[in-house]
Motif scaffolding. Sequence first.
Motif, PDB file in Angstrom:
ATOM      1  N   LEU A  69       0.826  -1.208   0.000  1.00 29.69           N
ATOM      2  CA  LEU A  69       0.000   0.000   0.000  1.00 29.69           C
ATOM      3  C   LEU A  69       0.859   1.256   0.000  1.00 29.69           C
ATOM      4  O   LEU A  69       0.520   2.248  -0.662  1.00 29.69           O
ATOM      5  CB  LEU A  69      -0.936  -0.004   1.200  1.00 29.69           C
ATOM      6  N   LEU A  70       1.969   1.242   0.726  1.00 27.62           N
ATOM      7  CA  LEU A  70       2.866   2.398   0.723  1.00 27.62           C
ATOM      8  C   LEU A  70       3.517   2.593  -0.642  1.00 27.62           C
ATOM      9  O   LEU A  70       3.707   3.728  -1.096  1.00 27.62           O
ATOM     10  CB  LEU A  70       3.931   2.236   1.806  1.00 27.62           C
ATOM     11  N   VAL A  71       3.848   1.500  -1.308  1.00 27.17           N
ATOM     12  CA  VAL A  71       4.425   1.601  -2.651  1.00 27.17           C
ATOM     13  C   VAL A  71       3.406   2.182  -3.621  1.00 27.17           C
ATOM     14  O   VAL A  71       3.740   3.033  -4.448  1.00 27.17           O
ATOM     15  CB  VAL A  71       4.934   0.222  -3.122  1.00 27.17           C
ATOM     16  N   VAL A  72       2.153   1.748  -3.504  1.00 22.58           N
ATOM     17  CA  VAL A  72       1.099   2.290  -4.363  1.00 22.58           C
ATOM     18  C   VAL A  72       0.915   3.780  -4.089  1.00 22.58           C
ATOM     19  O   VAL A  72       0.760   4.579  -5.029  1.00 22.58           O
ATOM     20  CB  VAL A  72      -0.218   1.515  -4.157  1.00 22.58           C
ATOM     21  N   LEU A  73       0.948   4.186  -2.825  1.00 15.09           N
ATOM     22  CA  LEU A  73       0.837   5.604  -2.484  1.00 15.09           C
ATOM     23  C   LEU A  73       1.999   6.399  -3.064  1.00 15.09           C
ATOM     24  O   LEU A  73       1.810   7.489  -3.620  1.00 15.09           O
ATOM     25  CB  LEU A  73       0.778   5.785  -0.965  1.00 15.09           C
ATOM     26  N   LEU A  74       3.195   5.853  -2.957  1.00 14.32           N
ATOM     27  CA  LEU A  74       4.373   6.516  -3.517  1.00 14.32           C
ATOM     28  C   LEU A  74       4.242   6.678  -5.029  1.00 14.32           C
ATOM     29  O   LEU A  74       4.528   7.744  -5.583  1.00 14.32           O
ATOM     30  CB  LEU A  74       5.635   5.732  -3.177  1.00 14.32           C
TER      31      LEU A  74
ATOM     32  N   ILE B 254       4.143  10.096  -7.263  1.00 24.97           N
ATOM     33  CA  ILE B 254       5.024  10.292  -8.414  1.00 24.97           C
ATOM     34  C   ILE B 254       4.198  10.583  -9.658  1.00 24.97           C
ATOM     35  O   ILE B 254       4.562  11.429 -10.474  1.00 24.97           O
ATOM     36  CB  ILE B 254       5.936   9.071  -8.607  1.00 24.97           C
ATOM     37  N   GLY B 255       3.067   9.907  -9.787  1.00 26.50           N
ATOM     38  CA  GLY B 255       2.167  10.177 -10.911  1.00 26.50           C
ATOM     39  C   GLY B 255       1.659  11.605 -10.902  1.00 26.50           C
ATOM     40  O   GLY B 255       1.553  12.248 -11.948  1.00 26.50           O
ATOM     41  N   GLY B 256       1.364  12.120  -9.715  1.00 23.30           N
ATOM     42  CA  GLY B 256       0.931  13.515  -9.608  1.00 23.30           C
ATOM     43  C   GLY B 256       2.020  14.491 -10.006  1.00 23.30           C
ATOM     44  O   GLY B 256       1.767  15.496 -10.667  1.00 23.30           O
ATOM     45  N   ILE B 257       3.241  14.172  -9.624  1.00 21.54           N
ATOM     46  CA  ILE B 257       4.379  15.028  -9.999  1.00 21.54           C
ATOM     47  C   ILE B 257       4.587  14.987 -11.512  1.00 21.54           C
ATOM     48  O   ILE B 257       4.816  16.025 -12.148  1.00 21.54           O
ATOM     49  CB  ILE B 257       5.641  14.591  -9.247  1.00 21.54           C
TER      50      ILE B 257
ATOM     51  N   GLY C 230      -0.901  15.696 -19.866  1.00 23.02           N
ATOM     52  CA  GLY C 230      -0.703  15.206 -18.502  1.00 23.02           C
ATOM     53  C   GLY C 230      -1.422  13.889 -18.254  1.00 23.02           C
ATOM     54  O   GLY C 230      -0.866  12.969 -17.650  1.00 23.02           O
ATOM     55  N   LEU C 231      -2.642  13.785 -18.723  1.00 22.96           N
ATOM     56  CA  LEU C 231      -3.390  12.549 -18.537  1.00 22.96           C
ATOM     57  C   LEU C 231      -2.772  11.391 -19.308  1.00 22.96           C
ATOM     58  O   LEU C 231      -2.808  10.250 -18.851  1.00 22.96           O
ATOM     59  CB  LEU C 231      -4.845  12.750 -18.958  1.00 22.96           C
TER      60      LEU C 231
ATOM     61  N   LEU D  51       1.859   5.674 -16.842  1.00 22.18           N
ATOM     62  CA  LEU D  51       2.334   5.241 -15.531  1.00 22.18           C
ATOM     63  C   LEU D  51       1.397   4.202 -14.928  1.00 22.18           C
ATOM     64  O   LEU D  51       1.847   3.194 -14.382  1.00 22.18           O
ATOM     65  CB  LEU D  51       2.468   6.441 -14.593  1.00 22.18           C
ATOM     66  N   VAL D  52       0.100   4.420 -15.037  1.00 21.58           N
ATOM     67  CA  VAL D  52      -0.873   3.463 -14.509  1.00 21.58           C
ATOM     68  C   VAL D  52      -0.756   2.132 -15.236  1.00 21.58           C
ATOM     69  O   VAL D  52      -0.828   1.071 -14.611  1.00 21.58           O
ATOM     70  CB  VAL D  52      -2.301   4.034 -14.622  1.00 21.58           C
TER      71      VAL D  52
END
Length: 57
Positions: free
Chosen positions: A6-11, A15-18, A40-41, A47-48
């Motif tokens: 879950l922490l990796v997914v949050l990270l 990163i995706g937001g950046i 951007g999308l 990335l997704v």
Amino acid sequence: MSTLALLVVLLLALIGGIIFGGLVYLAHRHPSCREPLLVGLTGVAVLVALVMPIVTR
């Protein structure tokens, strides 16, 4: 899913937001690119597509 996963997914989401913000800024500063939001999308969609196999494991 474990806490580490879950922490990796949050990270990766952060990163995706950046990446999204950077691509929108780049497209905004160079208007020859089509629409900043579309650029951007597209970056976030790539990335997704790369992260989804990791998450579904």
